[in-house]
Design a protein around this motif. Structure first.
Motif, PDB file in Angstrom:
ATOM      1  N   ALA A 182       0.803  -1.223   0.000  1.00 41.19           N
ATOM      2  CA  ALA A 182       0.000   0.000   0.000  1.00 41.19           C
ATOM      3  C   ALA A 182       0.835   1.273   0.000  1.00 41.19           C
ATOM      4  N   ASP A 183       1.973   1.266   0.682  1.00 39.31           N
ATOM      5  CA  ASP A 183       2.776   2.483   0.813  1.00 39.31           C
ATOM      6  C   ASP A 183       3.964   2.536  -0.135  1.00 39.31           C
ATOM      7  N   GLU A 184       3.973   1.677  -1.160  1.00 39.60           N
ATOM      8  CA  GLU A 184       5.088   1.636  -2.104  1.00 39.60           C
ATOM      9  C   GLU A 184       4.582   1.634  -3.545  1.00 39.60           C
ATOM     10  N   ASP A 185       5.509   1.827  -4.490  1.00 44.61           N
ATOM     11  CA  ASP A 185       5.155   1.754  -5.910  1.00 44.61           C
ATOM     12  C   ASP A 185       4.658   0.346  -6.239  1.00 44.61           C
ATOM     13  N   ASN A 186       3.742   0.254  -7.201  1.00 42.37           N
ATOM     14  CA  ASN A 186       3.315  -1.054  -7.718  1.00 42.37           C
ATOM     15  C   ASN A 186       4.291  -1.461  -8.819  1.00 42.37           C
ATOM     16  N   THR A 187       4.800  -2.687  -8.736  1.00 42.04           N
ATOM     17  CA  THR A 187       5.772  -3.163  -9.716  1.00 42.04           C
ATOM     18  C   THR A 187       5.381  -4.550 -10.207  1.00 42.04           C
ATOM     19  N   LEU A 188       5.227  -4.695 -11.520  1.00 42.34           N
ATOM     20  CA  LEU A 188       4.905  -5.992 -12.119  1.00 42.34           C
ATOM     21  C   LEU A 188       6.046  -6.404 -13.031  1.00 42.34           C
ATOM     22  N   THR A 189       6.529  -7.648 -12.837  1.00 45.26           N
ATOM     23  CA  THR A 189       7.627  -8.188 -13.628  1.00 45.26           C
ATOM     24  C   THR A 189       7.148  -9.477 -14.288  1.00 45.26           C
ATOM     25  N   LEU A 190       7.164  -9.512 -15.631  1.00 46.76           N
ATOM     26  CA  LEU A 190       6.536 -10.616 -16.356  1.00 46.76           C
ATOM     27  C   LEU A 190       7.534 -11.663 -16.838  1.00 46.76           C
ATOM     28  N   ASP A 191       7.223 -12.930 -16.538  1.00 48.86           N
ATOM     29  CA  ASP A 191       8.024 -14.063 -17.001  1.00 48.86           C
ATOM     30  C   ASP A 191       7.502 -14.620 -18.320  1.00 48.86           C
ATOM     31  N   GLU A 192       6.180 -14.875 -18.380  1.00 45.15           N
ATOM     32  CA  GLU A 192       5.591 -15.528 -19.550  1.00 45.15           C
ATOM     33  C   GLU A 192       4.275 -14.858 -19.937  1.00 45.15           C
ATOM     34  N   GLY A 193       3.897 -15.014 -21.210  1.00 47.28           N
ATOM     35  CA  GLY A 193       2.596 -14.554 -21.681  1.00 47.28           C
ATOM     36  C   GLY A 193       2.516 -13.060 -21.898  1.00 47.28           C
ATOM     37  N   LYS A 194       1.327 -12.501 -21.679  1.00 45.59           N
ATOM     38  CA  LYS A 194       1.069 -11.077 -21.831  1.00 45.59           C
ATOM     39  C   LYS A 194       0.198 -10.606 -20.676  1.00 45.59           C
ATOM     40  N   VAL A 195       0.374  -9.344 -20.317  1.00 46.25           N
ATOM     41  CA  VAL A 195      -0.393  -8.751 -19.222  1.00 46.25           C
ATOM     42  C   VAL A 195      -0.842  -7.360 -19.623  1.00 46.25           C
ATOM     43  N   ARG A 196      -2.064  -7.021 -19.272  1.00 41.55           N
ATOM     44  CA  ARG A 196      -2.530  -5.636 -19.413  1.00 41.55           C
ATOM     45  C   ARG A 196      -2.490  -5.004 -18.032  1.00 41.55           C
ATOM     46  N   PHE A 197      -1.745  -3.904 -17.902  1.00 41.58           N
ATOM     47  CA  PHE A 197      -1.560  -3.247 -16.611  1.00 41.58           C
ATOM     48  C   PHE A 197      -2.154  -1.855 -16.670  1.00 41.58           C
ATOM     49  N   LYS A 198      -2.985  -1.546 -15.688  1.00 44.54           N
ATOM     50  CA  LYS A 198      -3.743  -0.292 -15.714  1.00 44.54           C
ATOM     51  C   LYS A 198      -3.532   0.490 -14.421  1.00 44.54           C
ATOM     52  N   ASP A 199      -3.318   1.790 -14.577  1.00 48.30           N
ATOM     53  CA  ASP A 199      -3.216   2.718 -13.458  1.00 48.30           C
ATOM     54  C   ASP A 199      -4.614   3.213 -13.120  1.00 48.30           C
ATOM     55  N   LEU A 200      -5.105   2.928 -11.926  1.00 50.36           N
ATOM     56  CA  LEU A 200      -6.478   3.267 -11.570  1.00 50.36           C
ATOM     57  C   LEU A 200      -6.709   4.770 -11.434  1.00 50.36           C
ATOM     58  N   LYS A 201      -5.640   5.545 -11.254  1.00 46.67           N
ATOM     59  CA  LYS A 201      -5.788   6.993 -11.160  1.00 46.67           C
ATOM     60  C   LYS A 201      -5.810   7.665 -12.540  1.00 46.67           C
ATOM     61  N   GLY A 202      -5.513   6.896 -13.572  1.00 44.22           N
ATOM     62  CA  GLY A 202      -5.547   7.445 -14.918  1.00 44.22           C
ATOM     63  C   GLY A 202      -4.383   8.353 -15.254  1.00 44.22           C
ATOM     64  N   LEU A 203      -3.247   8.216 -14.550  1.00 45.05           N
ATOM     65  CA  LEU A 203      -2.082   9.053 -14.838  1.00 45.05           C
ATOM     66  C   LEU A 203      -1.452   8.667 -16.174  1.00 45.05           C
TER      67      LEU A 203
END
Length: 308
Positions: A182-203
């Protein structure tokens, strides 16, 4: 009646008439494979079609001629198409009011969890995963805070969505590490496939993440880079990797992994950058090694560490 983006959006919002709904669902179920695609399994074909449509709409430039498309954001249209390709009304809502299971880890604790669809989640310390007792036929939605490695069971007809306080991740069947404390940056690291990543604040606009890529969500929006993914899942084997991180960020990781409290008296030290790797170190050896490189003094009393 022709299937248009406007009609697709109405369908996604559950605003269609019965006639319009029948037409769209017939369109969704049509098999429009070419001769070269006949040997591809139906689920794989639909998956490629899904991601292709998402990427195609994201690539549209805003300088198009005036049309009704300007009344909707580019991603709103992409999301509608993506959701419809899953042959269901996939709404951005919390799970239905059925029994919710809460899986939680404490500081210094890790857990492996297998969900009802076969998805495996490895929870890091101080993490909370909320899941329905059983996924419905229309969606696979979970709520998450903390850090975890997800091995999502492949199902191109039913996307898997992870909702955090700041972000939304949608996948069809992939392996990736997601850090979303909650108090840190969100970080996604992908190994396989595809991911759609969305910022909920719309930045930033939602983006597609590919293997060996990492996306970070901070106060400025989304940033994507290429990385060596092995370093970002090492925590599962008590392997610590710090890649040019502030000592404050490092201290949080140490607190979670060892179940300790770290008090940093030196404000300048919090911002000091460090890069290094440790293979299953004891807490005393770890702090001692860091103190030598970063030139600080420390005192350990029980589970409380004071750094000067």
């Amino acid at each position: 009646m022709k299937v248009t983006p406007e009609l697709l959006e109405k369908y996604a919002n559950d605003e269609c008439s019965n006639q319009e709904r029948d037409i769209i669902e017939q369109w969704l179920n049509e098999n429009d494979q070419t001769e070269d695609e006949q040997e591809i399994p139906a689920s794989a074909f639909l998956e490629e079609k899904l991601w292709g449509k998402i990427e195609a709409v994201i690539a549209v430039q805003p300088q198009r001629k005036k049309s009704i498309f300007q009344k909707k954001t580019t991603w709103a249209i992409a999301a509608s198409i993506a959701l419809l390709m899953c042959l269901s009304i996939f709404k951005y809502t919390a799970p239905s009011p059925e029994k919710i299971i809460v899986c939680q880890t404490l500081a210094g604790e890790m857990k492996n969890i297998t969900l009802s669809d076969g998805t495996v989640v490895y929870l890091n310390a101080n993490s909370i995963l909320k899941i329905p007792e059983k996924f419905t036929s229309n969606n696979r939605i979970v709520s998450f805070t903390g850090e975890a490695y997800f091995e999502v069971a492949k199902d191109s007809l039913h996307p898997f969505m992870i909702q955090t306080q700041k972000s939304e991740t949608t996948v069809l069947g992939t392996k990736f590490n997601l850090s979303a404390y909650a108090d840190e940056d969100n970080t996604l690291t992908l190994d396989e496939g595809k991911v759609r990543f969305k910022d909920l604040k719309g930045l930033s606009k939602p983006i597609i993440v590919l293997p060996n890529e990492q996306v970070v969500l901070n106060n400025d929006g989304l940033t994507k880079t290429s990385v060596n993914t092995k370093y970002y899942k090492g925590w599962m084997n008590s392997y610590l990797y710090f890649n040019n991180e502030s000592f404050l960020s490092i201290s949080h990781k140490i607190e979670r992994m060892y179940g300790v409290e770290i008090e940093i008296k030196n404000a300048a030290l919090k911002k000091q950058i460090y890069k290094g790797a440790f293979n299953n170190p004891g807490i005393n050896n770890l702090i001692d090694d860091l103190s030598f490189v970063l030139k600080f003094k420390y005192e350990i009393k029980g589970n409380h560490i004071t750094i000067y």
